[in-house]
Write an enzyme that holds these catalytic residues in place. Structure first.
Site, PDB file in Angstrom:
ATOM      1  CE  LYS A   1     -43.995  17.303  -4.319  1.00 14.70           C
ATOM      2  NZ  LYS A   1     -43.981  17.177  -5.522  1.00 14.70           N
TER       3      LYS A   1
ATOM      4  CE  LYS B   1     -45.900  10.184  -2.203  1.00 10.07           C
ATOM      5  NZ  LYS B   1     -47.152  10.326  -2.649  1.00 10.07           N
TER       6      LYS B   1
ATOM      7  CG  ASP C   1     -49.494  10.505  -8.744  1.00 13.37           C
ATOM      8  OD1 ASP C   1     -49.949  11.798  -8.185  1.00 13.37           O
ATOM      9  OD2 ASP C   1     -48.409   9.646  -9.183  1.00 13.37           O
TER      10      ASP C   1
ATOM     11  NE  ARG D   1     -34.448  40.382   4.004  1.00 11.62           N
ATOM     12  CZ  ARG D   1     -34.616  41.006   3.340  1.00 11.62           C
ATOM     13  NH1 ARG D   1     -34.266  42.774   3.134  1.00 11.62           N
ATOM     14  NH2 ARG D   1     -35.776  41.473   2.844  1.00 11.62           N
TER      15      ARG D   1
ATOM     16  CD  GLU E   1     -48.018   8.272  -5.541  1.00 10.29           C
ATOM     17  OE1 GLU E   1     -48.589   9.568  -5.171  1.00 10.29           O
ATOM     18  OE2 GLU E   1     -47.777   7.194  -5.463  1.00 10.29           O
TER      19      GLU E   1
END
Length: 290
Positions: A136, A168, A219, A101, A198
């Protein structure tokens, strides 16, 4: 291609993942499979895609039982069709089932990422632009998932918060503006580290250029606005790297590439990917150990 930065660290993670799955023991296997039974497990794909994670699966089985013999039939990065045999693993039936698995989970996830990445890479053929991933990723699996992006033909963005300055929107708010943020960062980082900013509009773009950003991320800009921004950047600071980001899909990426950006970052490569369907089947012949 290095699949993991540190084999010892990978092994440590695999042991933890096996402990999570096995706990005090595989009660089903221990109560139904004779201790001395030997088998061959055939790992095969049930849909077309790009294989990734073969060395990782091999390491899973090696840690479960060093006497197992794992033979990869394809290399990472290979395009595979439905029914393709990826690998064979031979030895104790109990050991094969213990590792099955976890090995499949990792193969499926990494192959899914490599498959999606290859789709995006193919969509960018003919454009002088680099496809990169983001942060992410699944906690605990970042190095593996970023490896799968490379297997699919993409490239890696920063690995974590430690290896690049990326200013950011919330950093801009907290620092009191783009100029203040870049000035503060530049005063404290080594000269070898670059600063990315950004921007969401042309006022921020102007400020980022004036403050000397090394990389500017556009962005969520519309393609026409992005093209205008690229022209401004290349006119004022031709060595500045331009990155596009935000809601990039297979349907939109070609128009984004046409804007002239240098890099396109895509979170979808890792955060919402569909795993490739992969199975392990024991062969019919089972021979008792001597």
């Amino acid at each position: 291609m290095t699949f993991y930065g540190n084999l010892e660290q990978l092994s440590k993670h695999i042991r933890l993942w096996l402990e999570e799955d096995i706990g005090t023991g595989d009660v089903t296997t221990m109560t139904t499979i004779p201790l001395d039974q030997q088998s061959k497990g055939i790992i095969h794909v049930k849909e077309s895609g790009v294989a990734a994670g073969m060395p990782v699966a091999e390491q899973v089985f090696r840690i479960v039982d060093p006497t197992l013999v794992f033979i990869a039939k394809v290399q990472d990065g290979a395009a595979v069709e439905k029914g393709t045999v990826l690998a064979e693993v031979s030895g104790s039936t109990r050991s094969i089932l213990l590792g099955e698995r976890l090995a499949l989970n990792l193969l499926q996830r990494l192959s899914g990422i490599a498959t999606r990445t290859r789709q995006y890479v193919d969509a960018l053929k003919g454009f002088p632009v680099r496809l990169v991933d983001t942060r992410k990723t699944t906690p605990g699996h970042r190095a593996l998932e970023k490896y799968a992006v490379r297997v699919g033909g993409g490239h890696n963005h920063r690995f974590g918060l430690y290896d690049a300055v990326m200013i950011k929107d919330n950093h801009i708010k907290g620092a009191g503006g783009i100029t203040a943020a870049i000035t503060a960062a530049r005063a404290q980082i080594p000269h070898t580290m670059k600063i990315e900013v950004e921007v969401e509009g042309f006022d921020q773009l102007d400020e980022a250029l004036g403050a000397g950003a090394d990389i500017i991320m556009l962005d969520n800009m519309a393609p026409d606005a992005m093209k205008r921004a690229v022209d401004i950047i290349k006119g004022r600071a031709p060595h500045t790297v331009v990155e596009a980001s935000g809601s990039v899909t297979l349907e939109t990426i070609e128009n984004i590439a046409r804007s002239g950006v240098d890099v396109i970052s895509v979170g979808r490569l890792t955060y919402s990917v569909q795993a490739l369907d992969i199975s392990l089947d024991l062969n019919e012949k089972k021979v008792a150990a001597p």
